[in-house]
Motif scaffolding. Structure first.
Motif, PDB file in Angstrom:
ATOM      1  N   ARG A 143       0.840  -1.207   0.000  1.00 38.07           N
ATOM      2  CA  ARG A 143       0.000   0.000   0.000  1.00 38.07           C
ATOM      3  C   ARG A 143       0.870   1.251   0.000  1.00 38.07           C
ATOM      4  O   ARG A 143       0.606   2.224  -0.727  1.00 38.07           O
ATOM      5  CB  ARG A 143      -0.925  -0.002   1.219  1.00 38.07           C
ATOM      6  N   PHE A 144       1.909   1.246   0.829  1.00 37.38           N
ATOM      7  CA  PHE A 144       2.830   2.375   0.907  1.00 37.38           C
ATOM      8  C   PHE A 144       3.516   2.578  -0.444  1.00 37.38           C
ATOM      9  O   PHE A 144       3.616   3.702  -0.950  1.00 37.38           O
ATOM     10  CB  PHE A 144       3.866   2.102   1.995  1.00 37.38           C
ATOM     11  N   GLN A 145       3.981   1.492  -1.023  1.00 38.05           N
ATOM     12  CA  GLN A 145       4.714   1.552  -2.282  1.00 38.05           C
ATOM     13  C   GLN A 145       3.868   2.157  -3.399  1.00 38.05           C
ATOM     14  O   GLN A 145       4.357   2.960  -4.206  1.00 38.05           O
ATOM     15  CB  GLN A 145       5.174   0.145  -2.663  1.00 38.05           C
ATOM     16  N   GLN A 146       2.593   1.801  -3.439  1.00 39.99           N
ATOM     17  CA  GLN A 146       1.697   2.316  -4.471  1.00 39.99           C
ATOM     18  C   GLN A 146       1.521   3.820  -4.366  1.00 39.99           C
ATOM     19  O   GLN A 146       1.365   4.513  -5.377  1.00 39.99           O
ATOM     20  CB  GLN A 146       0.339   1.621  -4.360  1.00 39.99           C
ATOM     21  N   ARG A 147       1.562   4.334  -3.143  1.00 39.94           N
ATOM     22  CA  ARG A 147       1.355   5.774  -2.932  1.00 39.94           C
ATOM     23  C   ARG A 147       2.645   6.576  -3.004  1.00 39.94           C
ATOM     24  O   ARG A 147       2.603   7.794  -3.134  1.00 39.94           O
ATOM     25  CB  ARG A 147       0.705   6.019  -1.575  1.00 39.94           C
ATOM     26  N   MET A 148       3.797   5.897  -2.869  1.00 36.95           N
ATOM     27  CA  MET A 148       5.062   6.619  -2.730  1.00 36.95           C
ATOM     28  C   MET A 148       6.023   6.358  -3.882  1.00 36.95           C
ATOM     29  O   MET A 148       7.241   6.297  -3.700  1.00 36.95           O
ATOM     30  CB  MET A 148       5.720   6.225  -1.395  1.00 36.95           C
TER      31      MET A 148
END
Length: 254
Positions: A143-148
């Motif tokens: 989830r973090f990777q998708q946003r960052m």
């Protein structure tokens, strides 16, 4: 961080240390605390070299560390100094021989990403979190990777997220946003999330959670982007924090 790198690394066979230390309060503190854990675990500190902050050339200090023949070179620095130290250690072939290992006392996965596995391979480090530890850490990290923009979270990102979620859960449990009552609820509730299992908040505000000793993988051990760490040891909360009896917090009842 000091307890993990010092005590756990000695148990892994790294029983002689030489420190490369940033010459200001942060570096001095990190060296002092780690050295105390090394000696308490039965290891020996063979010496240290202190370099100015923001040093571009660390060759003289690295040669001192190499000549000490210490099994572990403890890097009590951070940021650009740490990156330069690791790069120059690789250039000098210090770690390629296999006789000496680097132990970074404060490093994040984005630093490893910038350095590359060819340069950082074999380095030991301590962290409270790694994205690929289990299914829960992977789900959060994806989830973090998708946003960052494709980046993976560090233990600071994960820790801040976990802290905020624990705070919000405490508000719900207390039925109020009153600070005193929320803090009471936070200390009463166990911490169980993607990062921390069976954690707690001590009287002095210290979070008790397990830490982990990792080693940076060799390039041929990595299966893909961000697959950088292999776990060497789990450091229990009892072994990774300063005892409450030694706390200098004025709110602790003596």
């Amino acid at each position: 961080l000091a307890a993990g790198a010092g005590r756990a690394a000695v148990k892994q066979g790294g029983d002689t240390w030489y420190f490369l230390t940033s010459d200001y309060a942060f570096g001095h503190s990190l060296e002092r605390d780690t050295a105390a854990f090394v000696t308490a675990a039965g290891g020996k500190v063979l010496g240290s070299a202190r370099h100015p902050l923001n040093s571009s050339d660390l060759s003289a200090f690295l040669l001192q560390a190499q000549s000490s023949k210490a099994k572990v070179i403890g890097l009590a620095n951070s940021g650009g100094d740490l990156v330069n130290t690791v790069k120059q250690a690789a250039e000098f072939g210090i770690t390629a021989s296999g006789k000496q290992k680097l132990a970074a006392l404060l490093i994040f996965i984005n630093d490893i990403h910038a350095l590359g596995l060819h340069t950082a391979q074999g380095m030991m480090l301590t962290s409270a979190f790694y994205w690929d530890q289990n299914e829960e850490t992977r789900k959060f990290s994806e989830r973090f990777q998708q946003r960052m923009g494709g980046r993976m979270p560090t233990m600071v990102h994960a820790g801040n997220y976990g802290a905020m979620m624990h705070y919000l859960k405490a508000i719900k449990a207390a039925g109020t946003t009153d600070a005193g009552k929320v803090i009471g609820a936070m200390k009463k509730m166990p911490i169980n999330d993607f990062m921390t299992k069976n954690g707690s908040i001590r009287e002095d505000g210290r979070v008790l959670r397990d830490m982990y000793l990792f080693e940076v993988k060799k390039p041929n051990e990595s299966k893909g982007p961000w697959d950088y760490y292999k776990q060497l040891a789990v450091i229990s909360s009892a072994d990774s924090v300063r005892p409450l009896s030694e706390s200098a917090c004025p709110l602790v009842k003596k």
